[in-house]
Write a protein that holds these residues in place. Structure first.
Motif, mmCIF file in Angstrom:
data_model
loop_
_atom_site.group_PDB
_atom_site.id
_atom_site.type_symbol
_atom_site.label_atom_id
_atom_site.label_comp_id
_atom_site.label_asym_id
_atom_site.label_seq_id
_atom_site.Cartn_x
_atom_site.Cartn_y
_atom_site.Cartn_z
ATOM 1 N N LEU A 12 33.163 37.502 48.986
ATOM 2 C CA LEU A 12 33.727 37.174 47.672
ATOM 3 C C LEU A 12 34.778 38.203 47.271
ATOM 4 O O LEU A 12 35.842 37.846 46.736
ATOM 5 C CB LEU A 12 32.613 37.124 46.626
ATOM 6 N N LEU A 13 34.484 39.470 47.532
ATOM 7 C CA LEU A 13 35.431 40.530 47.187
ATOM 8 C C LEU A 13 36.707 40.405 48.007
ATOM 9 O O LEU A 13 37.826 40.552 47.472
ATOM 10 C CB LEU A 13 34.764 41.887 47.432
ATOM 11 N N PHE A 33 38.706 37.421 46.815
ATOM 12 C CA PHE A 33 39.373 37.757 45.560
ATOM 13 C C PHE A 33 40.663 38.533 45.833
ATOM 14 O O PHE A 33 41.708 38.256 45.247
ATOM 15 C CB PHE A 33 38.427 38.578 44.686
ATOM 16 N N THR A 50 43.816 36.609 47.031
ATOM 17 C CA THR A 50 44.634 35.841 46.080
ATOM 18 C C THR A 50 46.002 36.488 45.877
ATOM 19 O O THR A 50 46.893 35.863 45.308
ATOM 20 C CB THR A 50 43.928 35.719 44.714
ATOM 21 N N GLY A 62 36.901 43.259 34.862
ATOM 22 C CA GLY A 62 36.233 42.723 36.050
ATOM 23 C C GLY A 62 35.564 43.775 36.908
ATOM 24 O O GLY A 62 34.458 43.549 37.413
ATOM 25 N N PHE A 105 31.754 43.714 37.852
ATOM 26 C CA PHE A 105 31.351 43.569 39.254
ATOM 27 C C PHE A 105 30.418 44.700 39.668
ATOM 28 O O PHE A 105 29.443 44.479 40.399
ATOM 29 C CB PHE A 105 32.592 43.551 40.139
ATOM 30 N N PHE A 115 40.243 45.369 44.142
ATOM 31 C CA PHE A 115 40.295 44.724 42.835
ATOM 32 C C PHE A 115 41.714 44.681 42.272
ATOM 33 O O PHE A 115 42.069 43.738 41.560
ATOM 34 C CB PHE A 115 39.350 45.415 41.851
ATOM 35 N N GLY A 148 43.527 41.878 43.944
ATOM 36 C CA GLY A 148 42.851 40.664 43.516
ATOM 37 C C GLY A 148 43.196 40.282 42.087
ATOM 38 O O GLY A 148 43.415 39.104 41.780
ATOM 39 N N SER A 149 43.251 41.282 41.210
ATOM 40 C CA SER A 149 43.600 41.006 39.813
ATOM 41 C C SER A 149 45.032 40.509 39.700
ATOM 42 O O SER A 149 45.328 39.558 38.969
ATOM 43 C CB SER A 149 43.408 42.276 38.971
ATOM 44 N N THR A 188 45.183 36.958 41.151
ATOM 45 C CA THR A 188 44.577 35.965 40.259
ATOM 46 C C THR A 188 45.509 35.617 39.113
ATOM 47 O O THR A 188 45.657 34.443 38.746
ATOM 48 C CB THR A 188 43.249 36.507 39.703
#
Length: 415
Positions: free
Chosen positions: A254-255, A258, A261, A287, A291, A320, A323-324, A327
């Motif tokens: 999942l990480l 993410f 993206t 997030g 998390f 992250f 990913g941020s 997203t």
């Protein structure tokens, strides 16, 4: 260490190639025909994944299997370098293996390992207790066996998923004394796994740390640890780490997904990444702590929970941010219902930049958003040659963006 890195690369490479394949399918069945931007993104992901797979295979071919032994070299002090020597103590066989340090990109420290066989399918690893261990025990993330022996519990941390066996094993005061004594000899780690009880000293230097009969003294204590094991009980077959491992298997993909993206920036390229960074600060600030808390709740309850959580959070710190950003870019593009807008911007300057092995070509145009400001774009070398400053124009097609971040559909140098 190099082989572990290769296995990680192999896993990430497989993940990327699967994502790239899904991207190819999605691009092919997109409404209105093949989605060119999505197809380009899928190609990039696929190539990146294939590169990682090739790199992983090369590393795997260069390194020996984990746990394997290399061919022997000369002696370093009392130890035969990079080879296993055997001995016998009171009728029990033991082995001594000194691994020399390797410097360079895939280097490793030296180590001394002394082991003796044991008839047991359970496992544990006992090291010195660190401040991180104590903190995670205090907040309930990690749960460790306590023997009630202060001399042992204050200096040793027991990592095991074979809790029932290890509790029974450590009820023997002779074994606790032997383990603490191994620390006095200089061995910070004692473990039982794969039918062997072993002491390991990472960073061992024969010239600095060796003592008379060091290996024999360590072997004598290991022989004590290999004898008089607890009588077999049905509960010894139970393992406590299954739940933790299942969630590790879920949380890591999942990480990574993410973080992937970030490739949404290819089909939905923002004109100004600063806007994406500003918007990404919100999911990053909210997030990452969420998390961290959720993963701690899911992984807690074993003596290894905080180790698994710590590694996951190291990955999250690096993954992250992309990913941020990804997203934000993905939501901005997918939710965009605005019509296409075409801007014919006058090119006021053209210039090149050089990277390590290539030259990049750019133009600077008058901004259609902020009078008196400029916009910068990368173009091909062919287009660059035909550009005449303050005469040529760049036709830029954009969307306003679902989050108000204008993104690029296409660009074309006008003759």
């Amino acid at each position: 260490m190099a082989r572990i890195s290769a296995l990680i690369l192999l896993a990430v490479g497989v993940t990327l190639t699967v994502v790239g394949t899904i991207g190819f399918v999605a691009a092919a069945v997109a409404p209105g025909g093949v989605n060119r931007n999505l197809l380009i993104g899928a190609v990039v992901v696929e190539v990146l994944g294939a590169g990682m797979l090739v790199w992983a295979v090369i590393l795997l071919r260069r390194t020996r299997p984990i746990g394997g032994t290399a061919a022997g070299g000369g002696r370093t002090g009392a130890y035969l370098a990079d080879s296993t020597e055997t001995g016998d103590l009171d009728g029990s066989a033991y082995t001594v293996h000194y691994q020399t340090p390797v410097r360079g990109k895939n280097g490793r420290p030296s180590s001394l390992m002394v082991g003796t066989p044991v008839v047991c399918d359970c496992e544990f690893r006992i090291t010195g207790e660190t401040g991180y261990d104590r903190l995670c025990k205090n907040i309930g993330l990690a749960v460790e066996i306590q023997t009630g022996d202060p001399a042992f519990d204050e200096v040793c941390y027991v990592r095991t998923d074979s809790v029932a066996f290890t509790e029974a094993y450590l009820q023997d005061p002779i074994k606790r004394v032997a383990i603490v004594d191994m620390r006095r000899l200089g061995f910070p780690e004692v473990s039982l796994s794969a039918g062997k009880v072993e002491a390991k000293w990472v960073g061992f230097d024969p010239d600095k740390h060796d003592k008379p009969d060091l290996a024999v003294d360590a072997a004598a204590r290991l022989v004590l640890l290999s004898r008089d094991l607890p009588q077999l009980q049905p509960e010894f077959e139970q393992r406590t780490g299954g739940w933790r491992k299942q969630w590790q298997f879920v949380l890591w993909p999942l990480l990574i997904a993410f973080a992937l993206t970030i490739f949404s920036m290819i089909p939905f390229t923002p004109l100004h990444f600063v806007q994406v960074l500003a918007r990404a600060a919100v999911p990053l600030a909210l997030g990452l702590p969420a998390f961290a808390f959720l993963s701690a709740v899911l992984l807690r309850g074993t003596s290894r929970s905080h180790i698994a959580w710590g590694r996951l959070m190291i990955g999250a710190i690096f993954l992250f941010t992309p990913g941020s950003m990804g997203t934000v870019g993905l939501v901005n593009g997918v939710t965009d219902t605005s019509p296409e807008e075409t801007h014919d911007a006058l090119i006021v300057r053209k210039y090149t930049t050089r990277s390590k092995n290539s030259t990049n070509y750019h133009v600077e145009c008058q901004s259609w958003r902020e009078p008196g400001e400029t916009e910068k774009f990368g173009i091909s070398v062919g287009d660059y040659k035909g550009v005449v400053e303050r005469r040529s124009k760049l036709r830029v097609t954009t969307h306003a963006g679902g989050l108000g971040i204008e993104w690029l559909v296409s660009k074309q140098v006008l003759e």
